[in-house]
Write an enzyme that holds these catalytic residues in place. Structure first.
Site, short mmCIF file in Angstrom:
data_model
loop_
_atom_site.label_atom_id
_atom_site.label_comp_id
_atom_site.label_asym_id
_atom_site.label_seq_id
_atom_site.Cartn_x
_atom_site.Cartn_y
_atom_site.Cartn_z
N THR A 1 43.13 39.82 50.31
CA THR A 1 42.25 40.84 49.75
C THR A 1 40.87 40.25 49.46
O THR A 1 40.71 39.04 49.33
CB THR A 1 42.83 41.43 48.45
OG1 THR A 1 42.91 40.38 47.45
CG2 THR A 1 44.22 42.01 48.68
N GLY A 2 39.88 41.13 49.37
CA GLY A 2 38.53 40.68 49.02
C GLY A 2 37.82 39.96 50.14
O GLY A 2 37.12 38.97 49.90
N GLY B 1 37.25 34.67 50.60
CA GLY B 1 38.33 35.38 51.27
C GLY B 1 38.27 35.22 52.78
O GLY B 1 39.30 35.00 53.44
N SER C 1 39.11 32.46 37.49
CA SER C 1 37.91 31.83 36.95
C SER C 1 38.07 31.72 35.45
O SER C 1 38.75 32.54 34.83
CB SER C 1 36.68 32.67 37.30
OG SER C 1 35.54 32.18 36.62
N TYR D 1 34.83 40.11 33.08
CA TYR D 1 35.31 39.35 34.23
C TYR D 1 36.28 38.26 33.78
O TYR D 1 37.41 38.16 34.25
CB TYR D 1 34.12 38.75 34.97
CG TYR D 1 34.49 37.81 36.10
CD1 TYR D 1 35.00 38.31 37.29
CD2 TYR D 1 34.30 36.44 35.98
CE1 TYR D 1 35.32 37.45 38.33
CE2 TYR D 1 34.62 35.58 37.03
CZ TYR D 1 35.13 36.09 38.19
OH TYR D 1 35.45 35.23 39.22
#
Length: 253
Positions: free
Chosen positions: A12-13, A21, A156, A165
Site C-alpha cells: 500500500t502507499g 512504497g 515513525s 501523525y
C-alpha cells in the site's frame, strides 16, 4: 486456483516512483514476487511535493521489467470499505496474497494546540483503522503455505509538532504487533519497521542538514535501505523475526 510460480505481495502507499512504497515494490518484484499495489492521488495533490502524473503506469512498467505481474488499485484508505475492495481487485488479478506491506500514510504537520478534530480523525482513519482492516482482510483470506505469510508496516516516532501523525503511528505499531500472536495459527509473522528520515521530496535544505548532523553514518536513508529489510523479512530466511519493532535508520535514533 493453481499454484503460482511467484507469490503475491500487496504493497500500500505506492503513489510516487521515488517513494518508499515504490522502492519496496521494485525490490520484491526483483526477488520473484508479483505485486498488487494501492495509491491515492488526491493525497499527493494536496501535499507540497504534488502528484506524479502517470506514476501508477510507470511503476507497473518498472515492476514488469523485473518479471512481475501487477495490479494497481487507486483507493482512499480513509474509507473503511477500501481494504476489502483492494484485496478483491488483487485476488482477481493475481490470486491470494502472501505478504502485506503497508506503506500508506496520512501526514500533515500540526501540534497539540492547532490540530483540528477533522485532521486527527483523518490520521487515525488512514494510519490506524485502515491498518487494522487490511490486516483483518489478510488474515481472513490467507490460504498460502504455513510459515510463508508476512505482515509488515512502516512507522515513525515523529510526534512533536506532528501530533496526529505520530499518535496514529503509535496505534499502528500496536495493531500490527498484535498480529504476531493473533495470526500465529496461520503461520504469519508480523513486524513494524521504523526507517527514520528518508528524503522522498519532502525535506527542505535546512531539514536535510539537521538530519544529516544527527545520523552517525553521514547520509540520509533511501527507499532502497528499507526495501532491503522488507525483502529479507519476506524471504524464508526472515521467518524467525516476528513481533518486532525494528529501527533501520543508520543509527539516527
Amino acid at each position: 486456483m493453481p499454484a503460482r510460480a511467484r507469490p503475491v505481495a500487496l504493497v500500500t502507499g505506492v503513489g510516487r516512483s521515488v517513494g518508499i512504497g515504490a522502492g519496496i515494490a521494485r525490490q520484491l518484484a526483483a526477488s520473484g514476487w508479483d505485486i498488487g499495489f494501492s495509491y491515492w492521488t488526491p493525497y499527493d495533490e494536496r501535499m507540497a511535493w504534488g502528484s506524479e502524473p502517470g506514476a501508477a503506469a510507470a511503476i507497473s512498467d518498472a515492476l514488469a521489467g523485473c518479471g512481475a505481474t501487477t495490479v494497481a488499485v487507486e483507493a482512499d484508505l480513509g474509507d473503511p470499505g477500501a481494504p476489502a475492495r483492494i484485496f478483491d481487485a488483487v485476488e482477481r488479478g493475481l490470486g491470494g496474497v502472501t505478504a502485506l506491506v503497508m506503506c500508506h500514510c496520512e501526514s500533515v504537520d500540526s501540534g497539540l494546540l492547532d490540530t483540528t478534530v477533522d485532521s486527527f480523525d483523518r490520521h487515525f482513519a488512514v494510519n490506524a483503522r485502515a491498518t487494522w482492516l487490511l490486516i483483518r482482510e489478510f488474515g481472513l483470506r490467507f490460504t498460502a503455505a504455513q510459515g510463508s505469510g508476512r505482515v509488515i508496516a512502516l512507522t515513525s516516532d515523529h510526534t512533536v509538532g506532528n501530533l496526529p501523525y505520530g499518535a496514529s503511528k503509535g496505534a499502528l505499531d500496536r495493531i500490527t504487533l498484535a498480529a504476531a500472536r493473533e495470526l500465529a495459527h496461520l503461520g504469519i509473522t508480523a513486524n513494524v519497521i521504523n526507517p527514520g528520515p528518508v528524503d522522498t521530496g519532502w525535506m527542505t535544505g535546512e531539514v536535510r542538514e539537521h538530519l544529516l548532523d544527527r545520523t552517525p553514518l553521514g547520509r540520509l536513508g533511501t527507499p532502497q535501505d528499507t526495501a532491503h529489510l522488507v525483502d529479507f523479512l519476506c524471504s524464508p530466511q526472515g521467518q524467525w523475526v516476528n513481533g518486532q519493532l525494528l529501527l533501520s535508520n543508520g543509527g539516527f535514533a
